[in-house]
Write an enzyme that holds these catalytic residues in place. Structure first.
Site, PDB file in Angstrom:
ATOM      1  N   ASP A  67       0.587  -3.430 -11.629  1.00 56.41           N
ATOM      2  CA  ASP A  67       1.406  -2.866 -11.936  1.00 56.41           C
ATOM      3  C   ASP A  67       2.824  -2.780 -11.823  1.00 56.41           C
ATOM      4  O   ASP A  67       3.864  -2.422 -11.232  1.00 56.41           O
ATOM      5  CB  ASP A  67       1.690  -1.637 -11.131  1.00 56.41           C
ATOM      6  N   GLU A 275       0.475   5.890 -19.974  1.00 59.93           N
ATOM      7  CA  GLU A 275       0.900   5.711 -18.632  1.00 59.93           C
ATOM      8  C   GLU A 275       1.183   4.184 -18.925  1.00 59.93           C
ATOM      9  O   GLU A 275       1.439   3.769 -20.056  1.00 59.93           O
ATOM     10  CB  GLU A 275      -0.274   5.741 -17.032  1.00 59.93           C
TER      11      GLU A 275
HETATM   12  O1  FUB Z   1      -2.060   1.867  -9.745  1.00 57.91           O
HETATM   13  C1  FUB Z   1      -2.367   2.926  -9.501  1.00 57.91           C
HETATM   14  C2  FUB Z   1      -1.951   2.931 -10.876  1.00 57.91           C
HETATM   15  O2  FUB Z   1      -2.903   2.202 -12.366  1.00 57.91           O
HETATM   16  C3  FUB Z   1      -0.945   3.258 -12.373  1.00 57.91           C
HETATM   17  O3  FUB Z   1       0.181   4.081 -11.655  1.00 57.91           O
HETATM   18  C4  FUB Z   1      -0.955   3.093 -13.381  1.00 57.91           C
HETATM   19  O4  FUB Z   1       0.042   2.511 -14.462  1.00 57.91           O
HETATM   20  C5  FUB Z   1      -2.670   1.907 -13.587  1.00 57.91           C
HETATM   21  O5  FUB Z   1      -1.702   0.600 -13.567  1.00 57.91           O
END
Ligand code: FUB
Length: 372
Positions: A67, A275
């Site tokens: 991330d 996301e």
């Molecule tokens: O790293 C945990 C979660 O996985 C992140 O918040 C999302 O964007 C995905 O990458």
């Protein structure tokens, strides 16, 4: 399924990754380390011992990172990633296996340069309201202070977004005693516009809980998937207060439209928001980029204002190895770069490694699709 289980065979790469997993657990308190330039330099068409080809190599190899939110502060690149660890939590669609406990900030003088791991910048034990799962963070700078924004579950197991401050871009950061009022869900991305206004984009469905915020009250009974013909849930947007610690005004839902001006539908899973939102500006246009989650794409939509609406334009990056896709985009010395992650080092979805490669555009501002 967010679990994305893979065949269990012990390839040389997997054996190496098991050794690395053990090393990664032992150095979580280290204060500083650096990776040799030869390891850090992005390479094209690198391969591993399984014969797989990767567009770029992991930026660090002695901890797992994911991330990556990259920023240029004082002419240097700082990467604010998640710090993936092995905790033995079972895989599920809530993402419990992403059980991260702290943040390490990486820095580099250029995208090809040596990478420094600046050690622990913030630990979950030092955030009074937090319980577990320090997910994708971001950072901002204003008036001599660096702000680290981080999503973590509170004592009720509800994701909230916290803020911590430091006089150094690499921390250590001190967390405010409460989460940002009115914040929820995951994946904050703070964009500073040229006029001095700063905005936070955030949210993520499924394990990121955004679908549970249909109203101002959290509802844990709402199913992860919407009916296919409903308008897809959009990321959230809020203007930051002058002190960068609160929202200045209401949280709004961002509208993402198709080429006919109609809102994207939940069933359009190769285009709709899941996301990992990011914002950058290019030639006066606002580029909203995000992950489509269960279809594993990074895509982009373009608008005329920071709050949108945005019109879907295309795929920025094809699927990486691993279930999750998450990225950030920066300009450095006149070129554009995308920071992203895959699972090259571990072949496990919850043990990821960050990478960087150049982002190229066509004359009309559209982005060339990257094959990672
Ligand atoms: O790293 C945990 C979660 O996985 C992140 O918040 C999302 O964007 C995905 O990458």
């Amino acid at each position: 399924m967010r679990t994305h289980r893979k065949a269990n065979f012990l390839t040389p790469a997997l054996l190496a990754s098991l050794a690395l997993a053990s090393a990664c657990q032992s150095n979580s308190t280290k204060t500083e380390t650096s990776t040799a330039a030869t390891d850090a330099a992005p390479k094209t068409q690198a391969g591993d011992s399984t014969g797989k080809k990767y567009l770029a190599e992991p930026l660090v190899r002695d901890i797992y990172t994911a991330d990556p939110s990259a920023h240029v502060f004082n002419g240097k690149i700082y990467i604010y990633p998640s710090h993936d660890i092995e905790t033995g939590m079972p895989e599920n669609d809530n993402g419990d296996h992403f059980a991260m406990r702290d943040y390490h900030i990486l820095s580099m003088d250029s995208p090809e340069g040596k990478v420094t791991d600046n050690g622990v910048a913030l630990d979950v034990k030092d955030v009074p309201w937090a319980k577990r799962q320090m997910w994708a963070p971001d950072a901002a700078f204003k008036n001599g202070t660096y702000y680290l924004y981080f999503p973590v579950k509170d004592k009720q197991d509800i994701f909230r977004i916290g803020v911590a401050t430091s006089k150094s871009p690499t921390g250590p950061f001190k967390a405010d005693p409460q989460p940002i009022p009115g914040s929820y869900s995951i994946d904050p991305a703070v964009f500073a516009d040229a006029d001095g206004n700063a905005y936070m984009y955030f949210g993520g469905i499924w394990g990121g809980q955004l679908q549970r915020w249909r109203t101002a009250k959290y509802d844990s009974t709402i199913a992860p998937n919407q009916p296919a013909n409903e308008v897809a849930i959009g990321p959230r947007f809020a203007r930051m207060s002058k002190d960068m610690r609160k929202f200045d005004g209401p949280v709004q839902e961002v509208k993402i439209l198709d080429e006919n001006g109609k809102p994207l539908l939940a069933g359009d899973t190769k285009k709709r928001f899941f996301e990992g939102v990011w914002m950058h500006k290019y030639n006066g246009k606002y580029y909203l980029t995000y992950s489509t989650g269960d279809t594993h794409l990074l895509v982009y939509a373009v608008g005329d204002k920071p709050e949108g609406p945005f019109t879907y334009k295309g795929v920025l990056m094809n699927p990486v190895q691993g279930w999750t896709t998450h990225h950030s985009i920066i300009e450095f010395n006149g070129k554009w770069y995308i920071f992203y992650h895959d699972t090259q080092l571990s072949n496990k979805t919850w043990l990821r490694n960050v990478k960087v490669t150049e982002l190229k555009r066509n004359a009309d501002g559209t982005i060339e699709t990257i094959n990672p």
